[in-house]
Design an enzyme around this catalytic site. Structure first.
Site, short mmCIF file in Angstrom:
data_model
loop_
_atom_site.label_atom_id
_atom_site.label_comp_id
_atom_site.label_asym_id
_atom_site.label_seq_id
_atom_site.Cartn_x
_atom_site.Cartn_y
_atom_site.Cartn_z
N HIS B 133 -120.47 -0.14 -65.16
CA HIS B 133 -119.52 -1.12 -64.65
C HIS B 133 -120.10 -1.65 -63.33
O HIS B 133 -120.80 -0.91 -62.63
CB HIS B 133 -118.19 -0.40 -64.40
CG HIS B 133 -117.04 -1.28 -64.05
ND1 HIS B 133 -116.90 -1.85 -62.80
CD2 HIS B 133 -115.97 -1.68 -64.75
CE1 HIS B 133 -115.78 -2.55 -62.77
NE2 HIS B 133 -115.20 -2.47 -63.95
N ASP B 210 -119.02 8.15 -62.72
CA ASP B 210 -117.91 7.20 -62.76
C ASP B 210 -117.02 7.61 -63.93
O ASP B 210 -117.34 7.36 -65.09
CB ASP B 210 -118.46 5.78 -62.95
CG ASP B 210 -117.35 4.76 -63.18
OD1 ASP B 210 -116.17 5.15 -63.18
OD2 ASP B 210 -117.69 3.58 -63.37
N GLN B 213 -113.11 5.86 -66.95
CA GLN B 213 -112.70 5.75 -68.35
C GLN B 213 -112.65 7.10 -69.06
O GLN B 213 -112.34 7.17 -70.25
CB GLN B 213 -113.64 4.82 -69.12
CG GLN B 213 -113.68 3.39 -68.61
CD GLN B 213 -112.39 2.62 -68.89
OE1 GLN B 213 -111.57 3.02 -69.71
NE2 GLN B 213 -112.21 1.51 -68.20
N LYS B 236 -105.46 3.40 -64.26
CA LYS B 236 -105.92 3.45 -65.65
C LYS B 236 -105.40 4.68 -66.37
O LYS B 236 -105.70 4.91 -67.52
CB LYS B 236 -107.45 3.45 -65.68
CG LYS B 236 -108.09 2.13 -65.25
CD LYS B 236 -109.58 2.16 -65.52
CE LYS B 236 -110.35 1.15 -64.71
NZ LYS B 236 -110.15 -0.23 -65.13
N CYS B 376 -116.83 -6.72 -66.53
CA CYS B 376 -117.47 -6.20 -65.32
C CYS B 376 -118.67 -5.33 -65.65
O CYS B 376 -118.93 -4.34 -64.95
CB CYS B 376 -116.47 -5.41 -64.45
SG CYS B 376 -115.13 -6.42 -63.86
#
Lengths: 151, 420
Positions: B133, B210, B213, B236, B376
């Site tokens: 991302h 990261d 997600q 999220k 993104c």
């Protein structure tokens, strides 16, 4: 469905068979614009006849990648402004910009905008206005460069 | 097929609204942001109505209650990912967490001996991947620009997996930090994090994950991943916007220079200079996002109650079904792994001769909210030679009927644009 209102036949026709597409010589100004939210891109060249305020748009050529709205808008724009004095073409651009900012409430001036009135429905969708304006913004920029006004 | 009970949809008030001419909403954009259950909304409201005060300041009762609620949220969030409260730094979102680490690395140059280990400069290398991302790419590009370090990256295979053929070359003795996604927000790919982290460890490089997600969608235990830092966003994972988390190994946080400075992160302030609190306070300048942290705490409680194993199984079932339903449509190309093996629930695809924006417009008209664009992660689109994709993402409140609505909508788009 509202889809037909947005995707007028004129738009789909220009999308499938874009007019004046492809980059050509000669040109005095070139601009590359992107829509950073979706990645649509246009590279656009302007060839002017004459100089300054008396110049005429001799040719507008472009290479673009994007959705039906942005592609059709570029095609319709070239049809509208090639052969017109720069001043008049700018006025058409302003008229189109006002229509796009009207949130679907605008009364399109068909005498000025011709086929571009088909984009009236697009102005109801904030996310798509930038698509319709991409080529117009690139054209303004390229023309400013051709006239030597660019910073 | 293991699906969560459909009644839980009732916990999400927004999902009962209609869109575009009275159609039921089919929300398939949780990868961008999730909807919020009443339990989270109530927790925020209750804080504002009963306990609102600035935490870690003042000696009045409300300040005590606010501090306790804020710190209790930190503890529950830590437990949710297998960490301890002292390793949880609240940030605005995952993006800010990554920037915090990137700036700590460049601030290390002027922070004295204890920060020596974080210093980067010419000759050093930062490693990322082509599937990051922008939030986990641009801050590292900028760090390299500020310090003279070199950015390197792993490319992708045609299936959308990391190409690790040159693992030992790309991560080498010059590597200072490896930053990678724990689950691609476009491809759904879950990279072999432990293998990459093991290589990083061999050469003494730090690893930042990261997890924006992954933490919302699968059980995550920071102790098992081999990472040094891990970031995620509250919004999220059923929580509010404006709250995110940086988890970091305690000894690293203790030696790291601050990023944002100001009130409440200081120890002693004199006109000539200041000293700073230990972590996590060192990284939390200003009055924090208190209600949001409490909301995120409630979101973790909600997810824990469902059970993250069940959440993951639910989404795997939806992903498998959507790969099948979309895959059988002529002209549809899945961008990313075609099986649920080492894969999360982001399903990106293209439809021949219809731009994603136009696919999205037809779906929107049908009440199906999906994401279109480059999500993104522009380099992924370049890698696959496409301008953009259409992306569906799933969460606890989605069901098989939502996938059917998506597949049906794609077919309608093909019909409308005359491509099928």
């Amino acid at each position: 469905m509202q889809l037909e209102a947005m995707y007028q036949e004129v738009i789909l026709d220009h999308y499938r068979n874009p007019h004046n597409k492809g980059l050509r010589e000669p040109y005095e100004g070139e601009a590359h614009h992107v829509n950073p939210t979706c990645g649509d891109e246009v590279t656009l060249r302007v060839h002017l006849d004459g100089a300054g305020q008396d110049a005429t748009v001799a040719d507008v050529s472009y290479d673009a990648m994007g959705c039906s709205i942005s592609q059709a808008s570029a095609s319709v724009m070239t049809e509208l402004i090639i052969g017109k004095p720069v001043k008049e073409a700018m006025a058409i651009g302003d008229e189109f910009l006002a229509l796009m900012q009207s949130r679907g409430e605008g009364e399109p001036n068909e005498d000025v905008l011709e086929d571009a009135v088909a984009f009236t429905g697009v102005s109801k969708y904030p996310a798509r206005i930038k698509c319709a304006l991409l080529a117009w913004m690139a054209w303004k920029d390229a023309t400013a460069r051709a006239l030597g006004e660019a910073s | 097929m293991s699906l969560l009970p459909e009644e839980l949809k009732k916990d999400f008030p927004l999902l009962s609204r209609t869109v575009r001419g009275g159609r039921d909403l089919v929300y398939l954009d949780s990868g961008a942001t999730s909807q919020k259950p009443v339990q989270v909304l109530d927790a925020e409201r209750e804080f504002y109505e009963r306990h609102n005060a600035a935490p870690h300041r003042g000696a009045h009762l409300l300040a005590e209650e606010a501090t306790e609620a804020y710190e209790s949220a930190r503890t529950r969030i830590a437990t949710f990912i297998g960490g301890v409260p002292g390793e949880i730094v609240f940030t605005k979102n995952a993006t800010e967490g990554i920037n915090l680490v990137a700036y700590a690395l460049s601030n290390a140059a002027t922070f004295g001996a204890e920060a020596e280990r974080f210093k980067v400069g010419p000759g050093d290398e930062i490693v990322v991947t082509e599937m990051e991302h922008h939030a986990n790419l641009v801050p590292w590009q900028q760090l390299c620009q500020r310090t003279g370090a070199t950015l390197r990256w792993f490319g992708l295979t045609d299936e959308g997996r990391l190409d690790l053929d040159e693992l030992d070359t790309i991560i080498n003795e010059r590597t200072r930090l490896v930053a990678l996604t724990h689950q691609s927000n476009v491809l759904g790919t879950v990279p072999p994090v432990q293998r990459i982290a093991a290589r990083a460890r061999e050469v003494g490089a730090l690893v930042l994950l990261d997890a924006a997600q992954s933490v919302p969608h699968q059980p995550v235990d920071v102790r098992e991943l081999g990472a040094d830092f891990l970031v995620f966003s509250g919004h999220k994972m059923l929580g509010p916007t404006g709250i995110g988390v940086l988890w970091g190994r305690r000894e690293l946080l203790e030696a790291m220079p601050p990023f944002i400075t100001g009130g409440s992160m200081i120890e002693v302030v004199r006109m000539e200079g200041s000293t700073f609190m230990p972590p996590p306070q060192r990284f939390e300048a200003g009055v924090p996002m208190t209600a949001q942290a409490i909301g995120l705490g409630a979101a973790c409680d909600y997810l824990s109650e469902l059970g993250m194993d069940r959440v993951a199984a639910h989404e795997e079932a939806l992903t498998a079904y959507s790969l099948e339903r979309l895959g059988e449509i002529p002209g549809v190309r899945i961008i990313g792994p075609r099986s649920t093996e080492a894969r999360g629930g982001a399903v990106s695809f293209t439809v021949d001769d219809i731009h994603p924006h136009d696919v999205g417009q037809v779906l929107d008209e049908l009440g199906v909210a999906i994401r279109v664009g480059h999500h993104c992660a522009w380099p992924i689109c370049r890698r696959f030679g496409i301008p953009a994709t259409t992306r569906a993402t799933f969460y606890v409140y989605n069901d098989l009927a939502d996938v059917d609505a998506l597949a049906e909508g794609v077919r309608k788009a093909q019909k409308f644009f005359g491509t099928a």
